[in-house]
Design a protein around this motif. Structure first.
Motif, PDB file in Angstrom:
ATOM      1  N   UNK A 329      36.005  54.992  43.252  1.00  0.00           N
ATOM      2  CA  UNK A 329      34.850  54.421  41.939  1.00  0.00           C
ATOM      3  C   UNK A 329      34.931  55.390  41.002  1.00  0.00           C
ATOM      4  N   UNK A 330      34.836  54.770  39.767  1.00  0.00           N
ATOM      5  CA  UNK A 330      34.913  55.572  38.060  1.00  0.00           C
ATOM      6  C   UNK A 330      33.438  54.932  37.359  1.00  0.00           C
ATOM      7  N   UNK A 331      32.962  55.488  37.313  1.00  0.00           N
ATOM      8  CA  UNK A 331      31.764  55.669  36.718  1.00  0.00           C
ATOM      9  C   UNK A 331      31.265  56.421  35.690  1.00  0.00           C
ATOM     10  N   UNK A 332      31.114  55.542  34.221  1.00  0.00           N
ATOM     11  CA  UNK A 332      31.059  55.995  32.779  1.00  0.00           C
ATOM     12  C   UNK A 332      29.866  55.838  32.451  1.00  0.00           C
ATOM     13  N   UNK A 333      28.980  56.417  32.423  1.00  0.00           N
ATOM     14  CA  UNK A 333      27.623  55.805  31.782  1.00  0.00           C
ATOM     15  C   UNK A 333      27.370  56.817  30.196  1.00  0.00           C
ATOM     16  N   UNK A 334      26.176  56.088  29.728  1.00  0.00           N
ATOM     17  CA  UNK A 334      26.239  55.885  28.007  1.00  0.00           C
ATOM     18  C   UNK A 334      25.356  57.490  27.605  1.00  0.00           C
ATOM     19  N   UNK A 335      24.171  57.254  29.106  1.00  0.00           N
ATOM     20  CA  UNK A 335      23.388  57.956  28.630  1.00  0.00           C
ATOM     21  C   UNK A 335      22.589  58.330  30.346  1.00  0.00           C
ATOM     22  N   UNK A 352      31.899  56.879  52.063  1.00  0.00           N
ATOM     23  CA  UNK A 352      33.236  55.936  52.145  1.00  0.00           C
ATOM     24  C   UNK A 352      33.267  55.879  50.305  1.00  0.00           C
ATOM     25  N   UNK A 353      32.867  56.323  49.793  1.00  0.00           N
ATOM     26  CA  UNK A 353      33.223  56.242  48.563  1.00  0.00           C
ATOM     27  C   UNK A 353      32.973  58.001  47.793  1.00  0.00           C
ATOM     28  N   UNK A 354      34.551  57.792  46.878  1.00  0.00           N
ATOM     29  CA  UNK A 354      34.827  58.222  46.099  1.00  0.00           C
ATOM     30  C   UNK A 354      34.576  58.088  44.704  1.00  0.00           C
ATOM     31  N   UNK A 355      33.340  59.249  44.412  1.00  0.00           N
ATOM     32  CA  UNK A 355      32.887  58.422  43.322  1.00  0.00           C
ATOM     33  C   UNK A 355      33.793  59.798  41.688  1.00  0.00           C
ATOM     34  N   UNK A 356      33.784  59.313  40.931  1.00  0.00           N
ATOM     35  CA  UNK A 356      34.641  60.315  39.494  1.00  0.00           C
ATOM     36  C   UNK A 356      33.427  58.937  38.589  1.00  0.00           C
ATOM     37  N   UNK A 357      32.577  60.433  37.969  1.00  0.00           N
ATOM     38  CA  UNK A 357      31.465  59.512  37.184  1.00  0.00           C
ATOM     39  C   UNK A 357      31.274  60.439  35.612  1.00  0.00           C
ATOM     40  N   UNK A 358      31.272  60.085  34.690  1.00  0.00           N
ATOM     41  CA  UNK A 358      31.513  60.644  33.637  1.00  0.00           C
ATOM     42  C   UNK A 358      30.072  60.052  32.515  1.00  0.00           C
ATOM     43  N   UNK A 359      29.108  61.074  31.689  1.00  0.00           N
ATOM     44  CA  UNK A 359      27.732  60.901  30.809  1.00  0.00           C
ATOM     45  C   UNK A 359      28.224  61.221  29.632  1.00  0.00           C
ATOM     46  N   UNK A 389      43.996  54.697  35.548  1.00  0.00           N
ATOM     47  CA  UNK A 389      43.335  53.680  35.935  1.00  0.00           C
ATOM     48  C   UNK A 389      43.951  52.503  37.013  1.00  0.00           C
ATOM     49  N   UNK A 390      44.454  52.356  37.701  1.00  0.00           N
ATOM     50  CA  UNK A 390      44.429  51.583  38.335  1.00  0.00           C
ATOM     51  C   UNK A 390      44.821  52.221  39.833  1.00  0.00           C
ATOM     52  N   UNK A 391      44.563  54.060  40.333  1.00  0.00           N
ATOM     53  CA  UNK A 391      44.423  54.427  41.084  1.00  0.00           C
ATOM     54  C   UNK A 391      42.835  53.812  41.548  1.00  0.00           C
ATOM     55  N   UNK A 392      41.646  53.835  40.867  1.00  0.00           N
ATOM     56  CA  UNK A 392      40.096  53.061  41.384  1.00  0.00           C
ATOM     57  C   UNK A 392      40.866  51.433  41.812  1.00  0.00           C
ATOM     58  N   UNK A 393      39.410  51.984  42.848  1.00  0.00           N
ATOM     59  CA  UNK A 393      38.938  50.653  43.436  1.00  0.00           C
ATOM     60  C   UNK A 393      37.844  49.833  42.236  1.00  0.00           C
ATOM     61  N   UNK A 394      37.792  50.332  41.575  1.00  0.00           N
ATOM     62  CA  UNK A 394      35.946  49.566  41.148  1.00  0.00           C
ATOM     63  C   UNK A 394      36.242  50.556  39.568  1.00  0.00           C
ATOM     64  N   UNK A 395      36.139  49.719  38.207  1.00  0.00           N
ATOM     65  CA  UNK A 395      35.474  50.669  37.795  1.00  0.00           C
ATOM     66  C   UNK A 395      33.985  50.352  36.926  1.00  0.00           C
ATOM     67  N   UNK A 396      33.212  50.880  36.435  1.00  0.00           N
ATOM     68  CA  UNK A 396      31.213  50.916  36.815  1.00  0.00           C
ATOM     69  C   UNK A 396      31.275  51.112  35.541  1.00  0.00           C
ATOM     70  N   UNK A 397      30.567  50.000  34.032  1.00  0.00           N
ATOM     71  CA  UNK A 397      29.884  51.276  32.898  1.00  0.00           C
ATOM     72  C   UNK A 397      28.882  50.533  33.139  1.00  0.00           C
ATOM     73  N   UNK A 398      28.634  51.642  32.869  1.00  0.00           N
ATOM     74  CA  UNK A 398      26.458  51.694  32.831  1.00  0.00           C
ATOM     75  C   UNK A 398      25.833  51.446  31.944  1.00  0.00           C
ATOM     76  N   UNK A 399      24.629  51.224  31.204  1.00  0.00           N
ATOM     77  CA  UNK A 399      24.421  51.291  29.868  1.00  0.00           C
ATOM     78  C   UNK A 399      25.577  52.277  28.837  1.00  0.00           C
ATOM     79  N   UNK A 400      26.625  51.570  28.777  1.00  0.00           N
ATOM     80  CA  UNK A 400      28.495  51.676  28.023  1.00  0.00           C
ATOM     81  C   UNK A 400      28.243  51.407  26.791  1.00  0.00           C
TER      82      UNK A 400
END
Length: 761
Positions: A329-335, A352-359, A389-400
């Motif tokens: 999972x790729x998670x990109x957070x605006x703040x 079961x989740x491999x998380x890659x996150x950016x703030x 991009x295609x190596x991720x199963x899901x992309x999450x934009x959180x307040x971004x």
């Protein structure tokens, strides 16, 4: 007594007084005797004291007798003949040889009964002889057929169940059982499979009759079997999994045997085991790394050796579900925010989740500075949204918001993200001050795949808003907090309200989007504002959560004593739906059991749902049974009922591993499952007789025991016959005689006279 008409008698009472009244009168009589004894406490002469107390006791007894109205009841009785049951084992294990090269156990049992039939029939002078055959169930048997040998066809042996059924009056008879004789090999695979426990001993004693037994067979035949397979219910793809197989060998000489593990025909692991004389069980670990996800049938197989009594138990199949080891999972957070904190914590704690996150810490408008200072680590935009991009199963934009970050040029990669979704990826956009319309996504390529239409330039609606399930939301797995429609609605109604809602508009029908949760207090275009919406886009899926306050469903709910289960279930369900977890697909096929007995049909439940996730009522569904070589060996069709489910039964041609492929009208992707048809049922799995079990049953019930070959008919113990009252009865009162009243008067007079003479008034 009239000896010609009545042959038994007993004392009875004819009084109309209830038992409690008689008890009170008895206590009064005892009190009068006690008072008489107390009044004579000063009498020094024991003879006088004893005489007066004795007279008072006799008077009390005569008075009670008159009140109880005793009578002599004459009875006409007869002794009823009881039953004696002969139970002959008719299970498949009786087809094994009695000893190497000898007749079958069924034939040996028939010969034994034929030899001793005359002795058994002599019991008819005392009891009625009844014959039964038993396996998984018990049924009356023809004595002539029993002495020839019953056909060993039953797939189970339930000795205790058969004894209980016969004791309670199996069939039309309700007379008492006086005893039983069991002729069996003792290979029980029901309540007595693990021997006699405290509970089964109590059930045997509760029979109340002696059970004698003749064991057919003393030693186990030559046999090699896969006795047991131990493995987890699921495994992770590309991770090593070990299957622990237990091999059982009896009557075999020292040699090497090769044990293999096959996945639907292809060998994936193997091991060599050295058999040693005197050793019966061997543990065989078989390790492999599955290379694809799905549900598969695996088979552990040992070779068939010359002279084996049973060949069907040389292999054992099982179903194993192989899942992806971790969802990336790729998670990109605006703040940083509460919603970001809770969601990131949930994903990081999930093994079961491999998380890659950016703030993103700030924008260029906050303070000028280099691009590397805009996130905790330099944001590799080209790598993340380009080649990786295609190596991720899901992309999450959180307040971004993609726009404010000059130098990042994220907007250049939004078409890549759109195409990623259409090609099978998953995107979730979560609300906040920089999301949806606030982030001006309405005119970007992402608007083509989002499940709602962002209203660019609008701000969040603030306040307290309670979510409400839509018709689609009541059925969708993303919003399933509890099983059942009413409990699910109650679960949502009990959650804390959200404090902000991003303003978006529901997409028109035909776009493949569904609003699952709405905020009825917020109106957009005359309709309630969407709060949670989903969409199928090409091969991918998208999710919109138009609020940044879902954390309240976890934190505030837990603070109020509700726990954070609803929050966890919502986001776990959302992520599973986004990455197309097979268990959440619109078409599901579920076998009744992962494996079935030889000759048994494969029962299937097929569940189909439409594009709105409602039941696909009236749609035609089908199921194919596919063998290891890819051939369709059985086909079935049915029509889905009102709840979208259908039942189909397929009959496999024989033992082996089979794949089930199901299709439904109006549902694009088929569903699949796997099922194993066992080569050996409970009766074939172990060829060994169990004379020790039958001996223990006989000892627990007070019966006798013998064993073949060489054994004789044991001494058959019988319970005493019942005595049953029938015919006439006659009561002869014995209280209304003149001498009874005269005796009472004489005793009372004697006591009065003696008391006066001895000075007691």
């Amino acid at each position: 007594m009239d000896g010609e008409t009545f042959n038994a008698w007993r004392l009875t009472a004819l009084t109309p007084l209830p038992a409690w009244a008689l008890a009170l009168l008895g206590l009064a009589a005892l009190a009068s005797i006690a008072l008489a004894w107390r009044g004579l406490a000063g009498e020094p002469r024991r003879a006088r004291k004893a005489a007066l107390v004795a007279l008072r006791a006799v008077a009390a007894a005569l008075a009670l007798a008159l009140l109880a109205e005793p009578a002599l009841e004459l009875l006409q009785t007869a002794r009823v003949r009881n039953r004696f049951a002969v139970l002959v084992d008719a299970s498949r294990s009786m087809a094994f040889p009695l000893e190497p090269g000898g007749p079958s156990r069924a034939a040996a049992a028939g010969a034994f009964l034929r030899e001793h039939r005359a002795e058994l029939e002599r019991l008819a002078d005392r009891v009625d002889l009844e014959w039964y055959g038993f396996g998984g169930e018990v049924a009356p048997a023809d004595p002539a057929q029993a002495v020839r040998g019953l056909e060993p066809a039953a797939g189970r042996t339930d000795l205790l169940g058969a004894l209980e059924a016969v004791t309670s009056g199996a069939g039309a008879s309700s007379r008492r059982l006086a005893g039983a004789l069991v002729v069996s090999d003792g290979a029980d695979n029901a309540a007595l499979a693990d021997g006699l426990s405290g509970a089964t001993r109590a059930r045997l004693r509760a029979l109340g009759v002696p059970v004698s037994a003749v064991a057919v067979g003393r030693s186990a035949p030559r046999d090699l079997a896969v006795e047991r397979v131990a493995v987890d219910d699921f495994a992770f793809v590309r991770n090593t999994v070990t299957v622990e197989a237990t091999l059982r060998a009896r009557g075999l000489e020292a040699q090497d045997v090769r044990v293999v593990l096959r996945r639907e025909g292809a060998v994936v692991a193997q091991a060599t085991v050295r058999l040693e004389p005197g050793k019966e069980r061997y543990s065989v670990p078989l390790s492999f790394a599955p290379d694809q996800t799905g549900t598969f049938v695996f088979t552990v197989a040992a070779p068939v050796l010359p002279g084996e009594a049973v060949t069907e138990n040389n292999q054992r199949s099982f179903v194993l579900r192989v899942i992806r080891d971790r969802v990336r999972v790729l998670m990109v957070a605006g703040r940083p925010s509460w919603d970001v904190r809770f969601l990131r914590g949930l994903l990081k704690q999930d093994p079961n989740v491999d998380l890659v996150s950016f703030f993103i810490l700030r924008t260029n408008a906050d303070q000028p500075g280099p691009q590397e200072d805009l996130s905790l680590i330099p944001f590799p935009v080209a790598e993340i949204f380009g080649e990786q991009l295609r190596t991720f199963d899901a992309v999450l934009f959180v307040d971004f918001a993609y726009g404010p970050y000059r130098g990042l040029e994220i907007d250049r990669y939004l078409p890549n993200l759109r195409d990623y979704v259409r090609g099978g990826g998953a995107l979730a956009m979560v609300g906040g001050e920089q999301s949806f319309g606030d982030g001006r996504y309405g005119q970007t390529p992402l608007a083509e795949v989002l499940p709602v239409a962002p209203l660019d330039g609008t701000s969040e609606a603030e306040g307290e808003f309670r979510p409400r399930l839509t018709a689609e939301g009541k059925r969708h797995p993303v919003t399933a907090l509890a099983p059942g429609e009413a409990p699910n609605e109650a679960a949502w109604a009990g959650l804390p309200p959200v404090t902000a809602v991003n303003l978006t508009r529901a997409l028109p029908p035909g776009a493949g989007a569904s609003v699952l949760l709405e905020a009825p207090a917020v109106s957009v275009g005359g309709r309630a504002a969407p709060l949670v919406a989903v969409r199928e886009v090409g091969q991918g899926r998208t999710l919109a959560v138009a609020t940044d306050a879902t954390w309240r469903w976890g934190f505030l709910a837990a603070e109020g004593g509700q726990g954070n289960r609803a929050y966890l279930r919502f986001w776990n369900g959302a992520l599973r739906w986004l990455v197309r977890d097979p268990s959440l697909g619109p078409l599901q096929v579920e076998p009744d059991a992962p494996s079935v007995e030889p000759g048994a049909p494969v029962g299937l439940t097929v569940t189909a749902r439409g594009p709105d996730w409602g039941p696909a009522a009236g749609k035609k569904v089908s199921a194919d049974l596919v063998s290891e070589d890819g051939r369709t060996v059985a086909h079935g069709e049915a029509v889905a009922g009102e709840d979208g489910t259908a039942r189909i039964e397929l009959v496999p041609p024989g033992p082996g591993a089979y794949r089930v492929v199901s299709r439904a009208e109006g549902v694009g992707d088929p569903a699949s499952a796997a099922v194993a048809v066992r080569g050996a049922g409970p009766e074939d799995a172990d060829a060994a007789p169990r004379p020790e079990l039958l001996q223990a049953v006989s000892e627990a019930t007070g019966g006798a025991f013998s064993a073949l070959p060489g054994g004789d008919l044991p001494d058959l113990a019988l319970a005493d016959p019942e005595v049953v009252e029938i015919g006439r009865r006659k009561a002869l009162p014995i209280w209304d005689r003149w001498w009874t009243l005269a005796g009472l008067a004489a005793v009372l007079t004697a006591e009065w006279v003696l008391r006066r003479r001895w000075g007691y008034w």
